[in-house]
Scaffold this active site. Structure first.
Site, PDB file in Angstrom:
ATOM      1  N   ARG A  15       0.811  -1.226   0.000  1.00 43.53           N
ATOM      2  CA  ARG A  15       0.000   0.000   0.000  1.00 43.53           C
ATOM      3  C   ARG A  15       0.843   1.274   0.000  1.00 43.53           C
ATOM      4  O   ARG A  15       0.322   2.364  -0.206  1.00 43.53           O
ATOM      5  CB  ARG A  15      -0.955  -0.003   1.191  1.00 43.53           C
ATOM      6  CG  ARG A  15      -2.175  -0.896   0.978  1.00 43.53           C
ATOM      7  CD  ARG A  15      -3.117  -0.855   2.163  1.00 43.53           C
ATOM      8  NE  ARG A  15      -2.624  -1.675   3.263  1.00 43.53           N
ATOM      9  CZ  ARG A  15      -3.190  -1.732   4.464  1.00 43.53           C
ATOM     10  NH1 ARG A  15      -4.271  -0.992   4.715  1.00 43.53           N
ATOM     11  NH2 ARG A  15      -2.706  -2.507   5.411  1.00 43.53           N
ATOM     12  N   GLY A  76       3.618 -15.075   7.767  1.00 41.07           N
ATOM     13  CA  GLY A  76       2.981 -14.664   9.004  1.00 41.07           C
ATOM     14  C   GLY A  76       3.970 -14.217  10.060  1.00 41.07           C
ATOM     15  O   GLY A  76       5.173 -14.486   9.992  1.00 41.07           O
ATOM     16  N   ASN A 167      -5.022  -4.955  20.987  1.00 36.57           N
ATOM     17  CA  ASN A 167      -3.657  -5.435  20.831  1.00 36.57           C
ATOM     18  C   ASN A 167      -2.886  -4.484  19.920  1.00 36.57           C
ATOM     19  O   ASN A 167      -3.304  -4.210  18.791  1.00 36.57           O
ATOM     20  CB  ASN A 167      -3.679  -6.839  20.216  1.00 36.57           C
ATOM     21  CG  ASN A 167      -2.300  -7.353  19.904  1.00 36.57           C
ATOM     22  OD1 ASN A 167      -1.332  -6.974  20.549  1.00 36.57           O
ATOM     23  ND2 ASN A 167      -2.212  -8.228  18.914  1.00 36.57           N
ATOM     24  N   TYR A 384      40.095  22.871  -7.929  1.00 37.94           N
ATOM     25  CA  TYR A 384      39.897  21.646  -8.713  1.00 37.94           C
ATOM     26  C   TYR A 384      40.419  21.858 -10.124  1.00 37.94           C
ATOM     27  O   TYR A 384      40.043  22.821 -10.810  1.00 37.94           O
ATOM     28  CB  TYR A 384      38.403  21.316  -8.738  1.00 37.94           C
ATOM     29  CG  TYR A 384      38.048  20.021  -9.428  1.00 37.94           C
ATOM     30  CD1 TYR A 384      38.684  18.830  -9.090  1.00 37.94           C
ATOM     31  CD2 TYR A 384      37.052  19.975 -10.393  1.00 37.94           C
ATOM     32  CE1 TYR A 384      38.349  17.634  -9.705  1.00 37.94           C
ATOM     33  CE2 TYR A 384      36.701  18.784 -11.008  1.00 37.94           C
ATOM     34  CZ  TYR A 384      37.362  17.617 -10.664  1.00 37.94           C
ATOM     35  OH  TYR A 384      37.012  16.431 -11.274  1.00 37.94           O
TER      36      TYR A 384
END
Length: 470
Positions: A15, A76, A167, A384
Site C-alpha cells: 500500500r 505470518g 492489541n 579543482y
C-alpha cells in the site's frame, strides 16, 4: 537479566506504492526501522535481531549494530519470529517483539513495558491500548486477570464487542517460553500463515502467566501502511519533539512550521524561526538565533550564533559566528569564533579562522584560512583542476581584494594584501602586495569609434534580416 529484541521488517508494504520496503520510508527524515532500532539501542538491549525479507539489502544498508535474519517467504508474524530461533532459542532472558513499521515508540515506554513484565512474573505480556469500539484492531480477551486470547475485530463475538482494550502488536516474552510456544504454532487457517498471536492460547494451555500492559498513547505503536499514515506520523513526531524542546527552554516561533529530527539537541534560550528543517545528529547551543528557512544536517553549532536563510551540513560552527542570508556549508567545514559568512557564500572542507570574513559572493573550498582574513566580493579558491583537489592556505591578517582567483595549491603569507581582480598562482610573501592583472590602457576617443562600429553592424544585420523576409 538479558533483554533481546526481534524487529519485524520483512514485508514489502504494497500500500506504500513503492519499490522500497516499507520500513525504509522516512518519518521526519529517518527511516522507520532506524527509529525503532535507535530506541532499542538507547534502552540498552543486549541484542537486536531484525527480520528482513523483501529488498533485504536496502534495510541492511541503513541499519547497523544488529543481527539480520532472512525470512525467505513471508508466512505470518509467527513464522517471522521463528526465523530468529537459531540466534535466540537457547538463551535466558526476555525478548521484545516489535513492529518495524511503528516508528513512534519511545525507549521510556519500552522500559516501563519490560519492568511491568518482570515485576509481574509474566511469561508473556501484550502491549495494549484503549480504542473506540469501531476500531478494527484485535481485542484483548481476559478472564480473572489472565489474557486468554486475542480476538480479531472481524471475528469478535457478540459478548466481546464492547471491549475497548486492543492489541498493539508489540510483545514481551520469556525468551525460552516464546520459542517453545512458536514450535507448536500451526498454519491451519485460511491464509496458511503462522500467527504470533497463537502463542497466547498455547501458553494458556501450558498454564503460563499471560498479561497485558496498557499504554496511554496509541500513537506510539500505530503501524504505518500507506503514505497518508506516513505523513500523519511525521506530524505527530514533529509536534512531540517540538513540545519537548519548548518545555526545555527553546523558543520555537511556529511549531507547526518547524521540523526538528528526533536526534537533534538544542540549548535553552535559542530561537528557531519558521520554516527551519533541522536533521541528523545536529547540536545547537544556547542563545542562538536560527532562521528563518534554514536547513541543517549533522551540524555542531556552538553558543551565540546567528544563522538565517542558509543550508549547512556536516560542519562545526564555533561561538559568536554570523552566517547568512543564503550561505552554504558542506563537508567538514570548521568556522571559528566570531567569523562571518554573508550572502551567497559557499564553503567546503574549509577551516575558516577566528574573526575572518567572507561577506558576499565567495567560494572557499579545500582551504585553511587564518584569523582576521577579509575576502572581497567575488573571490574564489580554484581548488579543482578537473581531476585533483588542491589546498589553499591563507595566513593571518590577509586582505583579499574583490574578484580574486586563488589557484590552488597556493599559499598567502601573513599580512599580505592582494589587489582586486588578481589571479594568484604563486606564493605571496608576508607583508607583500600581490598584483596579478593586465596594466590598464586608455585609448583616447576610441569610445566614439566603437559606437560607429556597433551601428554599422546593426544596420548590416537588419539588411540581411529584411532580405530573408522578402
Amino acid at each position: 537479566m538479558k533483554v533481546y529484541a526481534v524487529v519485524l521488517a520483512a514485508g514489502k508494504g504494497t500500500r506504500m506504492k513503492s519499490d522500497l520496503p516499507k520500513v525504509v520510508h522516512e518519518v521526519l527524515y529517518k527511516p522507520m526501522i532506524n527509529h525503532v532500532v535507535d530506541e532499542l539501542k538507547a534502552l540498552g538491549v543486549d541484542e537486536t535481531i531484525v527480520i528482513v525479507g523483501h529488498a533485504a539489502e536496502k534495510v541492511e544498508a541503513i541499519v547497523d549494530d544488529v543481527t539480520f535474519v532472512y525470512q525467505k517467504e513471508q508466512l505470518g508474524t509467527g513464522h517471522a519470529v521463528l526465523q530468529a530461533k537459531e540466534v535466540l532459542a537457547d538463551k535466558d532472558g526476555v525478548t521484545l517483539v516489535l513492529c518495524g513499521d511503528a516508528p513512534l515508540i519511545r525507549k521510556e515506554t519500552l522500559k516501563e513495558f519490560i519492568d511491568y513484565h518482570q515485576s509481574h512474573h509474566n511469561q508473556a505480556t501484550i502491549m495494549s491500548a484503549d480504542c473506540d469500539t469501531s476500531t478494527h484492531y484485535g481485542r484483548i480477551i481476559k478472564e480473572n486477570g489472565q489474557v486468554v486470547g486475542i480476538e480479531e475485530y472481524k471475528d469478535l463475538k457478540v459478548e466481546h464487542q464492547d471491549i475497548t482494550e486492543m492489541n498493539t502488536g508489540e510483545y514481551c516474552f520469556d525468551n525460552k517460553a516464546l520459542f517453545n510456544a512458536l514450535s507448536k504454532v500451526s498454519n491451519n487457517n485460511a491464509q496458511n500463515e503462522y500467527y504470533l498471536t497463537d502463542v497466547i492460547g498455547i501458553m494458556n494451555d501450558e498454564k503460563l502467566k499471560v498479561d497485558a500492559y496498557k499504554i496511554d498513547d496509541f500513537d506510539e505503536v500505530g503501524g504505518i501502511n500507506d503514505r497518508v499514515a506516513l505523513a500523519e506520523a511525521t506530524i505527530i513526531l514533529r509536534d512531540r519533539i517540538n513540545r519537548e524542546h519548548l518545555l526545555n527552554g527553546v523558543n520555537i516561533i511556529d511549531p507547526s512550521n518547524t521540523y526538528i529530527a528526533r536526534d537533534v539537541k538544542i540549548g535553552p534560550d535559542t530561537t528557531i524561526e519558521p520554516g527551519c528543517i533541522i536533521k541528523g545528529k545536529t547540536e545547537i547551543g544556547s542563545h542562538c538565533h536560527i532562521g528563518p528557512y534554514c536547513e541543517f544536517t549533522n551540524m555542531i553549532i556552538k553558543d551565540n550564533v546567528e544563522i538565517k536563510f542558509s543550508v549547512l551540513s556536516d560542519s562545526i560552527i564555533e561561538n559568536g559566528v554570523d552566517i547568512g542570508p543564503y550561505s552554504r556549508l558542506r563537508t567538514n567545514c570548521h568556522i571559528h569564533e566570531n567569523a562571518h559568512m554573508g550572502n551567497f557564500v559557499e564553503m567546503k572542507k574549509a577551516d575558516f579562522g577566528k574573526g575572518s570574513k567572507a561577506s558576499h559572493l565567495t567560494y572557499v573550498g579545500d582551504a585553511i584560512v587564518g584569523e582576521n582574513v577579509n575576502f572581497g566580493c567575488g573571490t574564489i579558491t580554484s581548488n579543482y583542476d578537473g581531476k585533483n583537489k588542491s589546498l589553499t592556505k591563507i595566513e593571518d591578517n590577509v586582505f583579499i581584494g574583490c574578484n580574486t582567483n586563488l589557484v590552488a595549491p597556493v599559499t598567502v603569507r601573513k599580512n599580505a594584501y592582494i589587489a582586486a581582480g588578481s589571479t594568484i598562482t604563486k606564493e605571496v610573501d608576508e607583508d607583500a602586495l600581490a598584483i596579478a592583472r593586465s596594466r590598464q590602457q586608455n585609448k583616447q576617443g576610441y569610445s566614439k569609434k566603437l559606437k560607429e562600429i556597433r551601428e554599422k553592424e546593426f544596420e548590416r544585420r537588419n539588411k540581411e534580416k529584411n532580405k530573408e523576409n522578402s
